[in-house]
Design an enzyme around this catalytic site. Structure first.
Site, PDB file in Angstrom:
ATOM      1  CE  LYS A  50      -0.403  -0.460   5.011  1.00  0.00           C
ATOM      2  NZ  LYS A  50      -1.206  -1.019   6.103  1.00  0.00           N
ATOM      3  CE1 TYR A 267      12.439  31.351   8.201  1.00  0.00           C
ATOM      4  CE2 TYR A 267      12.505  28.973   7.765  1.00  0.00           C
ATOM      5  CZ  TYR A 267      12.382  30.292   7.313  1.00  0.00           C
ATOM      6  OH  TYR A 267      12.182  30.515   5.995  1.00  0.00           O
TER       7      TYR A 267
HETATM    8  C1  LIG Z   1      -0.440  -1.961   6.753  1.00  0.00           C
HETATM    9  C2  LIG Z   1      -1.069  -3.251   7.071  1.00  0.00           C
HETATM   10  C3  LIG Z   1      -0.301  -4.419   7.178  1.00  0.00           C
HETATM   11  C4  LIG Z   1       1.225  -4.390   7.143  1.00  0.00           C
HETATM   12  O1  LIG Z   1       1.693  -3.967   8.402  1.00  0.00           O
HETATM   13  P1  LIG Z   1       3.233  -3.820   8.730  1.00  0.00           P
HETATM   14  O2  LIG Z   1       3.242  -3.439  10.159  1.00  0.00           O
HETATM   15  O3  LIG Z   1       3.767  -2.761   7.849  1.00  0.00           O
HETATM   16  O4  LIG Z   1       3.872  -5.142   8.472  1.00  0.00           O
HETATM   17  C5  LIG Z   1      -0.949  -5.620   7.365  1.00  0.00           C
HETATM   18  N1  LIG Z   1      -2.310  -5.677   7.450  1.00  0.00           N
HETATM   19  C6  LIG Z   1      -3.080  -4.575   7.390  1.00  0.00           C
HETATM   20  C7  LIG Z   1      -4.552  -4.707   7.520  1.00  0.00           C
HETATM   21  C8  LIG Z   1      -2.491  -3.329   7.219  1.00  0.00           C
HETATM   22  O5  LIG Z   1      -3.258  -2.227   7.173  1.00  0.00           O
END
Ligand SMILES: *Cc1c(COP(=O)(O)O)cnc(C)c1O
Length: 389
Positions: A50, A267
């Site tokens: 993702k 800043y």
């Molecule tokens: C993002 C996600 C994962 C992967 O999780 P990691 O901690 O990056 O291994 C697995 N399952 C779901 C439902 C997620 O949203």
């Protein structure tokens, strides 16, 4: 069928004019996935890609994983799923964020599999499938303690009884605290999931994310869903990271200047120089996902960590001075020999010498956020030697 992948692929900004560069070690990514696959056994490992493969690029990450046998991918959005299909047409792709009715034609045309996580969503899916001789596949998300997406356990058990003729192809749940080995919620989630699975006989199930795969309770499912660990992030907090670093982020020094004792820098004038200080001004900032909360000082939102982040150059860690700005960050290089580094040289922000997770902690966040915030101003080099595997 495997795809031939070049040993070096470059994308993004022309390196002659880029302020910063990313080097992405696809061999390390593959080695990490293979380790996760080994640890997942007897279950198979999928890969979570993702957010454009945690910022590294679906188009680069998916083919190398496909070549070593990864066949199942998880994305958040259908649009990301289409990009997986474009480079791995035979991949099985699950879309985690559910679906809206207007997306149904996309699912019909693309073989993406939605993960459905509420009764109204299931009802919509069923209705849109009426009249089809072959029903489209879907996965079912059940909430065992996260209170995010998914049917409640009792809803799911009731649903199991009613859906015998058109059940899900996969049952999933997500762990809320897997990175904290001893949190009592882990045990409750693993146990509820086992009870639930018993109601869906013959249907494959999936529970472990990266930390889940390393958890002592890890078992009782057919498919794991690693994400961050594949990209080099630490799966468990407070335990040595067994994964290889995948991403190295480096920025160019634009200018080196002397600030005098008693002056301030940046800043808000929040950095007070307590000695004559050689400052390297580097071409990296929060517009590149180098988070302002990593500033050396003057960031009220990070009250518990005072020191901020650091860079690595000429064999030494050098601290950030003052606030990280949109396009520039300053580092104190007084401890280097004069002339040891010069404008045009690269300073490491994270990678081999500063771990992704240490860089994230210095900004009061997690490696996931650093990776997915990288932005599009970098020159990117993807290195891969693994065609012969
Ligand atoms: C993002 C996600 C994962 C992967 O999780 P990691 O901690 O990056 O291994 C697995 N399952 C779901 C439902 C997620 O949203």
């Amino acid at each position: 069928m495997t795809t031939k992948i070049p040993h070096v692929t470059t994308t993004g900004t022309d390196p002659r004019i880029a302020g910063a560069r990313l080097t992405i070690d696809l061999d390390a990514l593959v080695a990490n996935w293979l380790l996760l696959a080994e640890k997942s056994k007897p279950a198979r490992a999928a890969a979570v890609v993702k957010a454009d493969a945690y910022g590294l690029g679906i188009v680069h990450v998916v083919p190398v994983l496909w070549n070593v046998g990864c066949r199942t991918f998880f994305v958040a959005l259908a649009e990301e799923g289409l990009r997986v299909k474009a480079v791995a047409p035979d991949a099985q792709v699950f879309v985690l964020n559910g679906f809206f009715a207007e997306a149904f034609p996309v699912y019909e045309q693309s073989n993406l599999i939605p993960v459905l996580g509420s009764l109204p969503e299931l009802a919509r899916w069923k209705e849109l499938n009426t009249g089809r001789t072959e029903k489209l596949p879907y996965a079912l998300h059940v909430d065992t303690g996260m209170n995010r997406l998914g049917l409640t356990v009792s809803e799911a058990i009731r649903f199991a009884g009613e859906s015998a003729d058109n059940g899900p192809v996969l049952l999933i749940t997500h762990l809320a605290t897997a990175d904290e080995q001893s949190h009592e919620l882990n045990q409750r989630q693993f146990e509820s999931f086992q009870k639930l699975r018993a109601n869906f006989s013959g249907i494959e199930s999936s529970i472990a994310n990266s930390p889940g795969i390393f958890h002592s309770l890890n078992s009782g499912y057919e498919l794991s869903r690693p994400g961050v660990a594949m990209y080099g992030g630490e799966p468990l907090s407070g335990v040595a990271n067994p994964m290889r670093p995948v991403v190295t982020s480096e920025a160019r020094i634009v200018q080196i200047r002397m600030g005098l004792k008693g002056e301030t820098a940046g800043y808000g004038a929040t950095a007070r120089l307590d000695r004559d200080t050689r400052i390297a001004i580097c071409s990296i900032g929060y517009a590149d996902g180098y988070l302002r909360s990593a500033s050396g000082s003057g960031v009220p939102l990070r009250q518990t960590l005072n020191n901020g982040g650091c860079g690595f150059i000429a064999g030494k860690r050098v601290p950030i001075i003052g606030r990280v700005t949109m396009d520039l960050t300053s580092f104190d290089i007084s401890d280097l020999e004069e002339g040891e580094v010069k404008p045009g040289d690269y300073i490491e922000l994270f990678g081999r010498n500063i771990s992704l997770d240490d860089a994230a902690r210095a900004a009061g966040t997690i490696g996931y956020e650093l990776l997915t915030s990288l932005g599009n101003r970098y020159h990117r080099r993807y290195l891969y030697s693994g065609n012969e595997i």
